[in-house]
Design an enzyme around this catalytic site. Structure first.
Site, PDB file in Angstrom:
ATOM      1  NE  ARG A 104      -3.906   0.510   1.853  1.00  0.00           N
ATOM      2  CZ  ARG A 104      -5.132   0.528   2.363  1.00  0.00           C
ATOM      3  NH1 ARG A 104      -5.376   1.211   3.471  1.00  0.00           N
ATOM      4  NH2 ARG A 104      -6.107  -0.122   1.787  1.00  0.00           N
ATOM      5  CG  HIS A 131      -8.216   0.185  -3.110  1.00  0.00           C
ATOM      6  ND1 HIS A 131      -7.461  -0.925  -2.770  1.00  0.00           N
ATOM      7  CD2 HIS A 131      -8.939   0.502  -1.985  1.00  0.00           C
ATOM      8  CE1 HIS A 131      -7.707  -1.245  -1.506  1.00  0.00           C
ATOM      9  NE2 HIS A 131      -8.602  -0.407  -1.023  1.00  0.00           N
ATOM     10  CD  GLN A 134     -12.948  -1.850  -1.291  1.00  0.00           C
ATOM     11  OE1 GLN A 134     -12.186  -1.838  -0.329  1.00  0.00           O
ATOM     12  NE2 GLN A 134     -14.170  -2.346  -1.199  1.00  0.00           N
ATOM     13  CG  ASP A 226     -13.569   6.271  -0.864  1.00  0.00           C
ATOM     14  OD1 ASP A 226     -13.655   6.121   0.368  1.00  0.00           O
ATOM     15  OD2 ASP A 226     -12.511   6.108  -1.495  1.00  0.00           O
ATOM     16  CB  CYS A 267     -13.950   1.062  -0.281  1.00  0.00           C
ATOM     17  SG  CYS A 267     -13.245   2.692   0.045  1.00  0.00           S
ATOM     18  NE  ARG A 295     -10.383  -5.451  -0.017  1.00  0.00           N
ATOM     19  CZ  ARG A 295      -9.617  -4.470   0.454  1.00  0.00           C
ATOM     20  NH1 ARG A 295     -10.166  -3.414   1.002  1.00  0.00           N
ATOM     21  NH2 ARG A 295      -8.298  -4.511   0.328  1.00  0.00           N
TER      22      ARG A 295
HETATM   23  N1   CP Z   1     -11.268  -0.369   2.071  1.00  0.00           N
HETATM   24  C1   CP Z   1     -10.024  -0.454   2.532  1.00  0.00           C
HETATM   25  O1   CP Z   1      -9.049  -0.655   1.809  1.00  0.00           O
HETATM   26  O2   CP Z   1      -9.932  -0.316   3.884  1.00  0.00           O
HETATM   27  P1   CP Z   1      -8.587  -0.137   4.724  1.00  0.00           P
HETATM   28  O3   CP Z   1      -8.021   1.201   4.403  1.00  0.00           O
HETATM   29  O4   CP Z   1      -9.051  -0.250   6.152  1.00  0.00           O
HETATM   30  O5   CP Z   1      -7.642  -1.239   4.345  1.00  0.00           O
HETATM   31  N1  NVA Z   2      -9.896   6.614  -1.283  1.00  0.00           N
HETATM   32  C1  NVA Z   2      -9.515   6.173   0.036  1.00  0.00           C
HETATM   33  C2  NVA Z   2      -9.721   4.706   0.156  1.00  0.00           C
HETATM   34  C3  NVA Z   2      -9.397   4.119   1.511  1.00  0.00           C
HETATM   35  C4  NVA Z   2      -9.543   2.627   1.539  1.00  0.00           C
HETATM   36  C5  NVA Z   2      -8.067   6.557   0.288  1.00  0.00           C
HETATM   37  O1  NVA Z   2      -7.247   6.425  -0.622  1.00  0.00           O
HETATM   38  O2  NVA Z   2      -7.758   6.987   1.388  1.00  0.00           O
END
Ligand code: CP
Ligand code: NVA
Length: 313
Positions: A104, A131, A134, A226, A267, A295
């Site tokens: 990540r 992502h 997701q 989101d 998400c 997930r």
């Molecule tokens: N939706 C998602 O990726 O959640 P987290 O940021 O908690 O991993």
């Molecule tokens: N769009 C959000 C998603 C978190 C899972 C971010 O990037 O923070």
């Protein structure tokens, strides 16, 4: 799919995505019946986090554990990356110890470079642009709730962010029509839009980006939003809230403009009172907990396909 990377979702064809979703459904049923096949018993996943995570972190860890494998979770400040070691050297070192990397990152280029230099599969666990894990879970959830994917209409309201970009690719590929309503300065990423546009032509689906949420939500089977402030944009909080509120908040009044049997997805993490109201996210149309659960199942399926020969499971 053995040995491949998942960076944007565009790497996988419609047929391959269907295979992943089918296996995800199978794993879900097996887990409900307390059946777990230890097909990844000699495999290790390393997870690198440059940003916080609840669902991605826990679901990948449990996914490996359920399938008999191991996982190692590393916040980036715990490894030499934080002291200037390159992505290239990190990727090469990890490749000598583990079987798959999930990362990540802030900058999508970092996950691209990990994939470039690693000799093992690399999974994007969220970048500033995409992502994909997701969206695999989202597609599984939509198919589970609606019984199909093709011909549905998904409306995205709000920031044209990493999840939106990946949904554009996923929906266009699977034959879901997707309309995005976002303010002019917060449109989806150009590259993602172009990939999705080509995919939509091939799969006879439609994608469109407009400004007006009331227009976009008409006839929607699925409504998705989101956070307005993704990780990495915290310093823009004030101007973002000004750009999005109140028009782009998914509240009951806006949700009622979608189809009667529309479902609401997010998400997570959510911010009640900002992009969505309590009435919607905690209401009868919300399927966010099934979405979060999936997930786990879809990532188990993904890991199996990336790590094993298809005829071995
Ligand atoms: N939706 C998602 O990726 O959640 P987290 O940021 O908690 O991993
Ligand atoms: N769009 C959000 C998603 C978190 C899972 C971010 O990037 O923070």
């Amino acid at each position: 799919m053995k040995g491949r990377n998942l960076l944007t979702l565009a790497e996988f064809s419609k047929e391959e995505i269907i295979k992943i979703l089918d296996l995800a459904d199978k794993f879900k049923k097996q887990r409900k019946n307390n059946i777990s096949k230890k097909i990844l018993s000699d495999k290790t996943l390393a997870m690198i986090f440059h940003k916080p995570s609840t669902r991605t972190r826990v679901s990948f860890d449990v996914a490996m554990n359920d399938l008999g494998g191991n996982s190692i979770t590393l916040n980036s400040n715990e490894i030499q990356l934080s002291r200037g070691e390159t992505i290239e050297d990190t990727a090469k070192s990890f490749s000598r110890y583990v079987d798959v990397i999930m990362a990540r990152v802030y900058n999508h280029r970092d996950v691209d470079n990990l994939a470039k230099y690693a000799s093992i599969p690399v999974i994007n666990g969220l970048s500033d642009i995409y992502h994909p894990t997701q969206v695999l879970a989202d597609l599984q959830t939509i198919r589970e709730k609606k019984g199909k994917l093709e011909g549905l209409k998904l409306t995205w309201i709000g920031d044209g962010n990493n999840v939106c970009n990946t949904l554009l690719i996923g929906c266009s590929r699977m034959g879901i029509n997707m309309q995005v309503a976002s303010p002019s300065n917060y449109k989806p990423n150009r590259e993602a839009y172009e990939i999705a546009k080509k995919s939509a032509e091939k799969n006879r689906s439609r994608i469109e980006v407009i400004n007006d949420p009331k227009e976009a939500i008409k006839d929607a089977d699925i409504v998705v939003t989101d956070t307005f402030i993704s990780m990495g944009s915290d310093s823009e909080r004030k101007e973002r809230l000004k750009a999005f509120l109140p028009e782009y908040q998914v509240n009951i009044k806006l949700m009622n403009r979608a189809k009667k049997n529309a479902i609401f997805m997010h998400c997570l993490p959510s911010h009640r009172g900002e992009e969505v109201t309590e009435g919607v996210i905690d209401g009868a149309k919300s399927i966010v907990w099934d979405e979060a659960e999936n997930r786990l199942h879809s990532q188990k399926a993904l890991l199996a396909f990336l790590l094993l020969d298809e005829d071995s499971f």
